[in-house]
Design a protein around this motif. Structure first.
Motif, PDB file in Angstrom:
ATOM      1  N   SER A  83       0.814  -1.214   0.000  1.00  0.00           N
ATOM      2  CA  SER A  83       0.000   0.000   0.000  1.00  0.00           C
ATOM      3  C   SER A  83       0.849   1.267   0.000  1.00  0.00           C
ATOM      4  N   TYR A  84       2.082   1.179   0.504  1.00  0.00           N
ATOM      5  CA  TYR A  84       2.945   2.361   0.533  1.00  0.00           C
ATOM      6  C   TYR A  84       3.506   2.725  -0.836  1.00  0.00           C
ATOM      7  N   LEU A  85       3.333   1.849  -1.820  1.00  0.00           N
ATOM      8  CA  LEU A  85       3.787   2.186  -3.167  1.00  0.00           C
ATOM      9  C   LEU A  85       2.947   3.295  -3.787  1.00  0.00           C
ATOM     10  N   ALA A  86       1.819   3.623  -3.166  1.00  0.00           N
ATOM     11  CA  ALA A  86       0.962   4.701  -3.660  1.00  0.00           C
ATOM     12  C   ALA A  86       1.397   6.067  -3.141  1.00  0.00           C
ATOM     13  N   SER A  87       2.553   6.150  -2.534  1.00  0.00           N
ATOM     14  CA  SER A  87       3.046   7.393  -1.943  1.00  0.00           C
ATOM     15  C   SER A  87       3.229   8.507  -2.978  1.00  0.00           C
ATOM     16  N   ASP A  88       3.100   9.736  -2.529  1.00  0.00           N
ATOM     17  CA  ASP A  88       3.384  10.913  -3.371  1.00  0.00           C
ATOM     18  C   ASP A  88       4.835  10.951  -3.823  1.00  0.00           C
ATOM     19  N   PHE A  89       5.696  10.211  -3.138  1.00  0.00           N
ATOM     20  CA  PHE A  89       7.109  10.176  -3.531  1.00  0.00           C
ATOM     21  C   PHE A  89       7.280   9.773  -5.000  1.00  0.00           C
ATOM     22  N   GLY A  90       6.312   9.013  -5.534  1.00  0.00           N
ATOM     23  CA  GLY A  90       6.435   8.505  -6.890  1.00  0.00           C
ATOM     24  C   GLY A  90       6.440   9.569  -7.964  1.00  0.00           C
ATOM     25  N   TYR A 138      11.431  16.648   3.407  1.00  0.00           N
ATOM     26  CA  TYR A 138      11.010  15.444   4.116  1.00  0.00           C
ATOM     27  C   TYR A 138      11.353  14.173   3.349  1.00  0.00           C
ATOM     28  N   ILE A 139      11.525  14.300   2.042  1.00  0.00           N
ATOM     29  CA  ILE A 139      12.047  13.164   1.284  1.00  0.00           C
ATOM     30  C   ILE A 139      13.439  12.804   1.794  1.00  0.00           C
ATOM     31  N   HIS A 140      14.280  13.818   1.982  1.00  0.00           N
ATOM     32  CA  HIS A 140      15.629  13.573   2.505  1.00  0.00           C
ATOM     33  C   HIS A 140      15.553  12.932   3.892  1.00  0.00           C
ATOM     34  N   GLU A 141      14.705  13.476   4.738  1.00  0.00           N
ATOM     35  CA  GLU A 141      14.583  12.933   6.091  1.00  0.00           C
ATOM     36  C   GLU A 141      14.142  11.472   6.050  1.00  0.00           C
ATOM     37  N   PHE A 142      13.165  11.181   5.189  1.00  0.00           N
ATOM     38  CA  PHE A 142      12.669   9.810   5.084  1.00  0.00           C
ATOM     39  C   PHE A 142      13.736   8.882   4.510  1.00  0.00           C
ATOM     40  N   SER A 145      25.522   7.048 -10.487  1.00  0.00           N
ATOM     41  CA  SER A 145      24.801   8.292 -10.756  1.00  0.00           C
ATOM     42  C   SER A 145      25.792   9.416 -11.045  1.00  0.00           C
ATOM     43  N   PRO A 146      25.565  10.147 -12.131  1.00  0.00           N
ATOM     44  CA  PRO A 146      24.355  10.192 -12.963  1.00  0.00           C
ATOM     45  C   PRO A 146      24.396   9.326 -14.217  1.00  0.00           C
ATOM     46  N   ALA A 147      25.409   8.458 -14.390  1.00  0.00           N
ATOM     47  CA  ALA A 147      25.526   7.716 -15.647  1.00  0.00           C
ATOM     48  C   ALA A 147      24.406   6.699 -15.840  1.00  0.00           C
ATOM     49  N   LEU A 148      24.044   5.958 -14.788  1.00  0.00           N
ATOM     50  CA  LEU A 148      23.052   4.892 -14.916  1.00  0.00           C
ATOM     51  C   LEU A 148      21.680   5.278 -14.380  1.00  0.00           C
ATOM     52  N   VAL A 149      21.635   6.155 -13.419  1.00  0.00           N
ATOM     53  CA  VAL A 149      20.343   6.554 -12.842  1.00  0.00           C
ATOM     54  C   VAL A 149      20.446   7.984 -12.329  1.00  0.00           C
ATOM     55  N   THR A 150      19.404   8.758 -12.573  1.00  0.00           N
ATOM     56  CA  THR A 150      19.296  10.095 -11.967  1.00  0.00           C
ATOM     57  C   THR A 150      18.129  10.065 -10.985  1.00  0.00           C
ATOM     58  N   SER A 151      16.906  10.072 -11.492  1.00  0.00           N
ATOM     59  CA  SER A 151      15.758   9.885 -10.594  1.00  0.00           C
ATOM     60  C   SER A 151      15.701   8.422 -10.184  1.00  0.00           C
ATOM     61  N   HIS A 152      15.785   8.161  -8.883  1.00  0.00           N
ATOM     62  CA  HIS A 152      15.916   6.771  -8.436  1.00  0.00           C
ATOM     63  C   HIS A 152      14.611   6.170  -7.909  1.00  0.00           C
ATOM     64  N   HIS A 153      13.488   6.626  -8.441  1.00  0.00           N
ATOM     65  CA  HIS A 153      12.188   6.014  -8.185  1.00  0.00           C
ATOM     66  C   HIS A 153      11.885   5.967  -6.680  1.00  0.00           C
ATOM     67  N   LEU A 154      11.629   7.135  -6.135  1.00  0.00           N
ATOM     68  CA  LEU A 154      11.438   7.293  -4.701  1.00  0.00           C
ATOM     69  C   LEU A 154      10.216   6.558  -4.164  1.00  0.00           C
ATOM     70  N   ASN A 155       9.266   6.212  -5.053  1.00  0.00           N
ATOM     71  CA  ASN A 155       8.064   5.524  -4.570  1.00  0.00           C
ATOM     72  C   ASN A 155       8.383   4.196  -3.906  1.00  0.00           C
ATOM     73  N   ARG A 156       9.583   3.635  -4.161  1.00  0.00           N
ATOM     74  CA  ARG A 156       9.976   2.361  -3.542  1.00  0.00           C
ATOM     75  C   ARG A 156      10.259   2.512  -2.057  1.00  0.00           C
ATOM     76  N   LEU A 157      10.694   3.722  -1.648  1.00  0.00           N
ATOM     77  CA  LEU A 157      11.276   3.863  -0.310  1.00  0.00           C
ATOM     78  C   LEU A 157      10.302   3.592   0.831  1.00  0.00           C
ATOM     79  N   PRO A 158       9.087   4.152   0.826  1.00  0.00           N
ATOM     80  CA  PRO A 158       8.187   3.837   1.943  1.00  0.00           C
ATOM     81  C   PRO A 158       7.863   2.346   2.054  1.00  0.00           C
ATOM     82  N   ALA A 159       7.648   1.698   0.920  1.00  0.00           N
ATOM     83  CA  ALA A 159       7.353   0.262   0.950  1.00  0.00           C
ATOM     84  C   ALA A 159       8.573  -0.532   1.423  1.00  0.00           C
ATOM     85  N   PHE A 160       9.752  -0.126   0.981  1.00  0.00           N
ATOM     86  CA  PHE A 160      10.972  -0.802   1.420  1.00  0.00           C
ATOM     87  C   PHE A 160      11.192  -0.594   2.912  1.00  0.00           C
TER      88      PHE A 160
END
Length: 421
Positions: A40-47, A68-72, A257-272
Motif C-alpha cells: 500500500s505504501y507504493l501509492a506514496s506521493d514520492f512517486g 522530508y524526502i531527505h529525512e525519510f 549516478s548520474p551515468a546509470l540513474v538520476t531519478s531513483h524512483h522514490l516511490n519504492r522507499l516507503p514500501a521498502f
C-alpha cells in the motif's frame, strides 16, 4: 491482445492476474509476497518526485522540495545499516542488476579482468551480458569462478586462478546460491593482491542475510555487497549497494549516478522501509522457516525419484533448490508445461537445459511449513514425471494453495494505521 480503453478494462485485467496468481503454486526463487501493508505504501506521493544527490552528499539535493524526502530517505538508510550491519548505504539503484553494473564500472578500468560466477553455474550473468555491448566487450575481460557438481566453490582452484590472473574485481554470489562461499578464507590467502576488489552479489540472499541465517559478506571483508530488495527479501522491487569502506563505496556510487540513474524512483522507499521494519520483527523466524522448507522439499523430492543437486550436502543452506530433470525432458519444456498447470518454476536460462530452480520464499510467507512440503513435493514430482493429467494436477494445486490465502511474518492492517514501526 486485450485493449484498455478505460479504467474498467484496466481493473478487469488486473483482477484476472490476481485471481490467476491466487490459484498458482509459486516456486520461483526470485519472487516473493509483499504484505498488503507494504504494497500500500507504493501509492506514496514520492512517486512523482525527484530526489537526486551526489554519492556522499545526500543532504545536497539537486531539486527543491526534498525536505522530508531527505529525512525519510536517511531514516531508511539507517534501517538498512541496522539490518545489514553496513556503514555505507546507497538505495539509488532501481534494481540489483543495475547495482551490479555500477559495481563493475566503478571498480574497474578499461582492460581490467573480472571474475564472476558463470551462467552455467547459476551466476546472475552480470559481466557477460554487459559485454554484449560492443565497447564494453572491448574494455572488460571476464573469467568464471570454479564450482563443483554440488554448486560449491572450489577453493583451491579459485585461489590458483586468482594468483595466476590477478583480477581487478572478483564477484561472488549468483542466482543459484545453495551455500555460502568461503570468502574470508579466499581473501586471507590472496591478501598479497592489494589492488583486487572483492564484491558479493547478494540479490537472492538479502532476506536470509537480514534474517541472520546466512553469512553476511560484509563480515567476511568484501568491499561491496550489492543486491535486490525483493526475492528472499520480501520488499518491493529495487536495488541497493552496501559497504563498510568509503573508497569503493564512493567509486561505485559515482559510477551509478548520474551515468546509470538520476531519478531513483522514490516511490519504492516507503514500501521498502515498511518491509525492513517487518524483517526486524519477523525476519529471523521467516528466514529459518524458508530454509527448513527448502531442505524438507529437497528431501521429499529425492524420495520421489527427482534428482536434487547437492543431496549429499544437505540440499541447501538457502531458499533455493536445484533439481536435474534431464531424464524427464528439457528444463524449459517441463517448466513451461507445468506453468499450464499453475505451477510456477524457473529453468536454467537455456544453459544446460536440464536444471530447474525452486525457491521457498513465497510459499513460506503464505504460511506453509515443513509438513506441507510433502504435498508440494508430491504434486511437483507427479507433474515432472507426467504421472497425472493436467486437470488433476490443477485441482491438486488449487486445493493446496487454497489453504494458504493469507500471509505470515508481516504486519497486519493497512497503511492508514500508524507507521511508527
Amino acid at each position: 491482445m486485450v485493449k484498455m480503453n478505460n479504467t474498467k478494462d484496466l481493473e478487469k485485467l488486473h483482477e484476472k492476474h490476481l485471481q490467476y496468481r491466487s490459484r498458482c503454486l509459486n516456486l520461483i526463487a526470485s519472487e516473493n509476497y509483499s504484505t498488503p501493508k507494504v504494497r500500500s505504501y507504493l501509492a506514496s506521493d514520492f512517486g512523482n518526485r525527484y530526489g537526486c544527490y551526489e554519492t556522499l552528499k545526500p543532504e545536497e539535493r539537486e531539486y527543491t522540495g526534498n525536505r522530508y524526502i531527505h529525512e525519510f530517505e536517511m531514516a531508511t538508510h539507517d534501517l538498512v545499516r541496522d539490518v545489514f550491519k553496513a556503514d555505507y548505504v546507497d538505495l539509488r539503484p532501481i534494481g540489483g542488476h543495475m547495482a551490479g553494473m555500477a559495481t563493475v564500472l566503478g571498480l574497474t578500468d578499461p582492460g581490467d579482468l573480472v571474475f564472476e560466477v558463470s551462467m552455467a553455474d547459476w551466476g546472475h550473468g552480470l559481466v557477460g551480458p554487459m559485454r554484449t555491448i560492443e565497447h564494453l566487450e572491448k574494455t572488460i575481460r571476464v573469467k568464471n569462478l570454479p564450482y563443483d557438481h554440488n554448486q560449491k566453490l572450489e577453493v583451491e582452484k579459485a585461489v590458483e586462478m586468482i594468483d595466476a590472473y590477478k583480477p581487478r574485481l572478483i564477484i561472488f554470489g549468483g542466482s543459484g546460491t545453495l551455500f555460502a562461499d568461503p570468502i574470508k578464507e579466499i581473501m586471507n590467502r590472496t591478501r598479497h593482491l592489494d589492488e583486487t576488489f572483492f564484491a558479493y552479489d547478494a540479490s537472492h540472499v538479502t532476506g536470509l542475510i537480514a534474517g541472520g541465517v546466512f553469512k553476511n559478506p560484509l563480515d567476511q571483508g568484501v568491499d561491496i555487497v550489492f543486491g535486490s530488495t525483493h526475492k528472499s527479501f520480501p520488499g518491493p522491487q529495487g536495488g541497493m549497494i552496501l559497504s563498510r569502506k568509503e573508497k569503493p563505496f564512493r567509486l561505485v556510487g559515482d559510477a551509478l549516478s548520474p551515468a546509470l540513474v538520476t531519478s531513483h524512483h522514490l516511490n519504492r522507499l516507503p514500501a521498502f522501509a515498511a518491509s525492513l521494519l517487518e524483517m526486524k520483527e519477523y525476519g529471523h523466524d521467516y528466514s529459518k522457516q524458508v530454509i527448513r522448507n527448502a531442505r524438507r522439499l529437497g528431501a521429499e523430492l529425492d524420495k520421489r525419484g527427482i534428482k536434487v543437486i547437492a543431496a549429499e550436502e544437505g540440499y541447501t543452506d538457502s531458499h533455493i533448490l536445484l533439481i536435474d530433470v534431464d531424464e524427464f525432458g528439457s528444463s524449459r519444456e517441463i517448466s513451461t508445461g507445468l506453468e499450464e498447470d499453475n505451477i510456477l518454476l524457473s529453468d536454467d536460462f537455456g544453459q544446460s537445459g536440464r536444471e530447474i530452480r525452486l525457491g521457498t520464499p513465497e510459499i513460506t510467507r503464505r504460511g506453509m511449513k515443513e509438513n506441507d512440503m510433502v504435498a508440494v513435493a508430491d504434486i511437483l514430482a507427479k507433474g515432472i514425471k507426467g504421472e497425472i493429467s493436467g486437470e488433476e494436477l490443477r485441482e491438486r494445486v488449487a486445493e493446496l494453495v487454497g489453504k494458504f490465502d493469507s500471509f505470515e511474518y508481516g504486519f497486519p492492517g493497512r497503511a492508514s494505521e500508524d507507521f511508527s514501526g
